[in-house]
Design a protein around this motif. Structure first.
Motif, PDB file in Angstrom:
ATOM      1  N   LYS A 118       0.791  -1.138   0.139  1.00  0.00           N
ATOM      2  CA  LYS A 118       0.023   0.130  -0.120  1.00  0.00           C
ATOM      3  C   LYS A 118       0.775   1.293  -0.062  1.00  0.00           C
ATOM      4  N   SER A 119       0.465   2.182  -0.706  1.00  0.00           N
ATOM      5  CA  SER A 119       1.341   3.435  -1.063  1.00  0.00           C
ATOM      6  C   SER A 119       1.005   4.341   0.134  1.00  0.00           C
ATOM      7  N   ALA A 120       1.801   5.348   0.498  1.00  0.00           N
ATOM      8  CA  ALA A 120       1.653   6.253   1.625  1.00  0.00           C
ATOM      9  C   ALA A 120       0.579   7.212   0.969  1.00  0.00           C
ATOM     10  N   LYS A 121       0.398   7.357  -0.282  1.00  0.00           N
ATOM     11  CA  LYS A 121      -0.673   8.328  -0.707  1.00  0.00           C
ATOM     12  C   LYS A 121      -2.047   7.694  -0.384  1.00  0.00           C
ATOM     13  N   ASP A 122      -2.325   6.469  -0.140  1.00  0.00           N
ATOM     14  CA  ASP A 122      -3.583   5.905   0.098  1.00  0.00           C
ATOM     15  C   ASP A 122      -4.062   6.352   1.404  1.00  0.00           C
ATOM     16  N   PHE A 123      -2.861   6.863   2.256  1.00  0.00           N
ATOM     17  CA  PHE A 123      -3.372   7.432   3.441  1.00  0.00           C
ATOM     18  C   PHE A 123      -3.280   8.786   3.665  1.00  0.00           C
ATOM     19  N   GLY A 124      -3.192   9.398   2.760  1.00  0.00           N
ATOM     20  CA  GLY A 124      -3.085  10.887   2.599  1.00  0.00           C
ATOM     21  C   GLY A 124      -1.856  11.497   3.255  1.00  0.00           C
ATOM     22  N   LEU A 125      -0.647  10.953   3.439  1.00  0.00           N
ATOM     23  CA  LEU A 125       0.371  11.009   4.087  1.00  0.00           C
ATOM     24  C   LEU A 125       1.243  12.332   3.188  1.00  0.00           C
ATOM     25  N   VAL A 126       1.946  13.077   4.002  1.00  0.00           N
ATOM     26  CA  VAL A 126       2.729  14.120   3.258  1.00  0.00           C
ATOM     27  C   VAL A 126       4.042  13.395   3.470  1.00  0.00           C
ATOM     28  N   VAL A 127       4.800  12.977   2.474  1.00  0.00           N
ATOM     29  CA  VAL A 127       6.279  12.457   2.831  1.00  0.00           C
ATOM     30  C   VAL A 127       7.238  13.771   2.375  1.00  0.00           C
ATOM     31  N   ARG A 128       8.070  14.089   3.478  1.00  0.00           N
ATOM     32  CA  ARG A 128       8.693  15.333   3.338  1.00  0.00           C
ATOM     33  C   ARG A 128      10.149  14.910   2.838  1.00  0.00           C
ATOM     34  N   GLU A 129      10.624  13.749   3.524  1.00  0.00           N
ATOM     35  CA  GLU A 129      12.113  13.425   3.232  1.00  0.00           C
ATOM     36  C   GLU A 129      12.074  12.046   3.387  1.00  0.00           C
ATOM     37  N   VAL A 130      13.079  11.178   2.521  1.00  0.00           N
ATOM     38  CA  VAL A 130      13.326   9.881   2.689  1.00  0.00           C
ATOM     39  C   VAL A 130      14.975   9.893   2.834  1.00  0.00           C
ATOM     40  N   GLU A 131      15.601   9.319   3.791  1.00  0.00           N
ATOM     41  CA  GLU A 131      17.024   9.302   4.080  1.00  0.00           C
ATOM     42  C   GLU A 131      17.473   7.773   3.779  1.00  0.00           C
ATOM     43  N   THR A 132      18.180   7.562   3.072  1.00  0.00           N
ATOM     44  CA  THR A 132      18.861   6.276   2.710  1.00  0.00           C
ATOM     45  C   THR A 132      19.951   6.538   2.610  1.00  0.00           C
ATOM     46  N   PRO A 133      20.954   5.672   3.365  1.00  0.00           N
ATOM     47  CA  PRO A 133      22.387   5.981   3.338  1.00  0.00           C
ATOM     48  C   PRO A 133      23.071   5.236   1.802  1.00  0.00           C
ATOM     49  N   LEU A 134      23.857   5.879   1.496  1.00  0.00           N
ATOM     50  CA  LEU A 134      24.563   5.514   0.310  1.00  0.00           C
ATOM     51  C   LEU A 134      25.118   4.006   0.245  1.00  0.00           C
ATOM     52  N   LEU A 135      25.645   3.613   1.238  1.00  0.00           N
ATOM     53  CA  LEU A 135      26.211   2.187   1.474  1.00  0.00           C
ATOM     54  C   LEU A 135      25.524   1.694   2.943  1.00  0.00           C
ATOM     55  N   PRO A 136      25.258   0.353   3.077  1.00  0.00           N
ATOM     56  CA  PRO A 136      25.085   0.177   4.571  1.00  0.00           C
ATOM     57  C   PRO A 136      26.222   0.274   5.461  1.00  0.00           C
ATOM     58  N   SER A 137      26.133   0.249   6.628  1.00  0.00           N
ATOM     59  CA  SER A 137      27.196   0.380   7.569  1.00  0.00           C
ATOM     60  C   SER A 137      27.851  -1.046   7.596  1.00  0.00           C
ATOM     61  N   ALA A 138      29.228  -1.187   8.091  1.00  0.00           N
ATOM     62  CA  ALA A 138      29.666  -2.357   7.691  1.00  0.00           C
ATOM     63  C   ALA A 138      30.803  -2.339   9.186  1.00  0.00           C
ATOM     64  N   THR A 139      30.921  -3.743   9.599  1.00  0.00           N
ATOM     65  CA  THR A 139      31.772  -4.049  10.528  1.00  0.00           C
ATOM     66  C   THR A 139      32.965  -4.633   9.872  1.00  0.00           C
ATOM     67  N   HIS A 140      34.131  -3.813  10.437  1.00  0.00           N
ATOM     68  CA  HIS A 140      35.332  -4.324   9.794  1.00  0.00           C
ATOM     69  C   HIS A 140      36.119  -5.329  10.731  1.00  0.00           C
ATOM     70  N   ARG A 141      36.674  -6.273  10.172  1.00  0.00           N
ATOM     71  CA  ARG A 141      37.156  -7.274  10.896  1.00  0.00           C
ATOM     72  C   ARG A 141      38.826  -7.392  10.629  1.00  0.00           C
ATOM     73  N   THR A 142      39.345  -7.166  11.748  1.00  0.00           N
ATOM     74  CA  THR A 142      40.809  -7.065  11.974  1.00  0.00           C
ATOM     75  C   THR A 142      41.408  -8.051  13.124  1.00  0.00           C
ATOM     76  N   ILE A 143      42.629  -8.405  13.051  1.00  0.00           N
ATOM     77  CA  ILE A 143      43.279  -9.091  13.952  1.00  0.00           C
ATOM     78  C   ILE A 143      44.675  -8.233  14.351  1.00  0.00           C
ATOM     79  N   ASN A 144      44.638  -8.250  15.659  1.00  0.00           N
ATOM     80  CA  ASN A 144      45.748  -7.364  16.172  1.00  0.00           C
ATOM     81  C   ASN A 144      46.838  -8.367  16.597  1.00  0.00           C
ATOM     82  N   VAL A 145      48.255  -7.721  16.060  1.00  0.00           N
ATOM     83  CA  VAL A 145      49.209  -8.668  16.203  1.00  0.00           C
ATOM     84  C   VAL A 145      50.033  -7.932  17.212  1.00  0.00           C
ATOM     85  N   SER A 146      50.822  -8.524  18.313  1.00  0.00           N
ATOM     86  CA  SER A 146      51.724  -7.910  19.171  1.00  0.00           C
ATOM     87  C   SER A 146      53.090  -7.338  18.318  1.00  0.00           C
ATOM     88  N   ASN A 147      53.670  -6.150  18.612  1.00  0.00           N
ATOM     89  CA  ASN A 147      54.960  -5.741  17.976  1.00  0.00           C
ATOM     90  C   ASN A 147      54.462  -5.429  16.784  1.00  0.00           C
TER      91      ASN A 147
END
Length: 244
Positions: free
Chosen positions: A7-36
């Motif tokens: 169902k569209s937001a138009k069907d409910f008479g909504l005023v849609v002012r802005e849609v915020e979509t990130p350019l890329l999804p956030s990511a978890t970066h995997r790393t391994i720490n090595v001493s020295n």
């Protein structure tokens, strides 16, 4: 504008002012720490769920009508499960999403405004139209995937003769060549489904563990993918483009 649960937001008479979509999804970066060692060793990353925020307004002839409309909209947006979310600027794609966080209305004169945040646990936009490719046995076919995110094919095999093996190989730039070697006492006319998304194989609609130990399930990537089928059967491959 957007639609949710068909169902569209138009069907409910909504005023849609802005849609915020990130350019890329956030990511978890995997790393391994090595001493020295300065810095860390990179071992890849994983995309997190994507959040899409929509600023909406509700208009009415009176405070009472605004509140009544707000309850109708709340019932529409409420969902225990993931539903199709389609953004107006990309009607050929959708996300599987539901609302998260509190949604507070800011009352104005016969008008209330709020922001609604959807979470798409699969962070990729999905094509509305799956694609099907017919593959020739004992031959190779190049398939160009338009989507910029990886996607997982489904292979539907119809055995055209009795056999004890069937192999599908997929080659692309990212993963090289991946072989899916199936071993069973196949009979003529038997359907076999290899679903690389769910990681299951079914023979005549029964779940079967027939993938060899040196095999892996295939992934299609953006650009050229070469699929080769070896064995006695006809094959159709279905996949759905996905975008970052």
């Amino acid at each position: 504008m957007f639609s949710f649960k068909g169902k569209s937001a138009k069907d409910f008479g909504l005023v849609v002012r802005e849609v915020e979509t990130p350019l890329l999804p956030s990511a978890t970066h995997r790393t391994i720490n090595v001493s020295n060692m300065h810095g860390a060793i990179d071992v890849g990353r994983k995309y997190e769920p994507r959040e899409i925020t929509v600023q909406i307004g509700i208009k009415g002839d009176s405070y009472e009508s605004v509140r009544s409309q707000a309850r109708t909209i709340a019932a529409w947006l409420n969902s225990d499960k993931l539903e199709k979310l389609v953004l107006e600027d990309e009607p050929d794609k959708y996300y599987m999403a539901r609302i998260v966080d509190d949604t507070d209305l800011k009352p104005l004169f016969r008008y209330e405004e709020t922001s609604v945040t959807f979470i798409a646990t699969n962070p990729f936009a999905i094509s509305q139209k799956p694609k099907t490719v017919k593959l020739s046995k004992n031959n190779s076919k190049k398939v160009t995937v338009a989507g910029t995110a990886e996607t997982f094919p489904v292979f539907n095999i119809l055995m055209d003769a009795a056999s004890d093996n069937f192999t599908i190989s997929v080659k692309n730039e990212k993963y090289g060549t991946v072989h899916m070697k199936l071993f069973d006492k196949f009979i003529k006319g038997e359907p076999v489904v290899v679903d690389c998304q769910s990681g299951t194989i079914r023979v005549d609609n029964r779940k079967a563990n027939i993938l060899s130990l040196d095999s892996d399930l295939a992934t299609l990537v953006n650009g050229e993918n070469t699929i080769t089928c070896s064995g006695s059967g006809t094959v159709e491959m279905t996949y759905t483009d996905r975008w970052l």
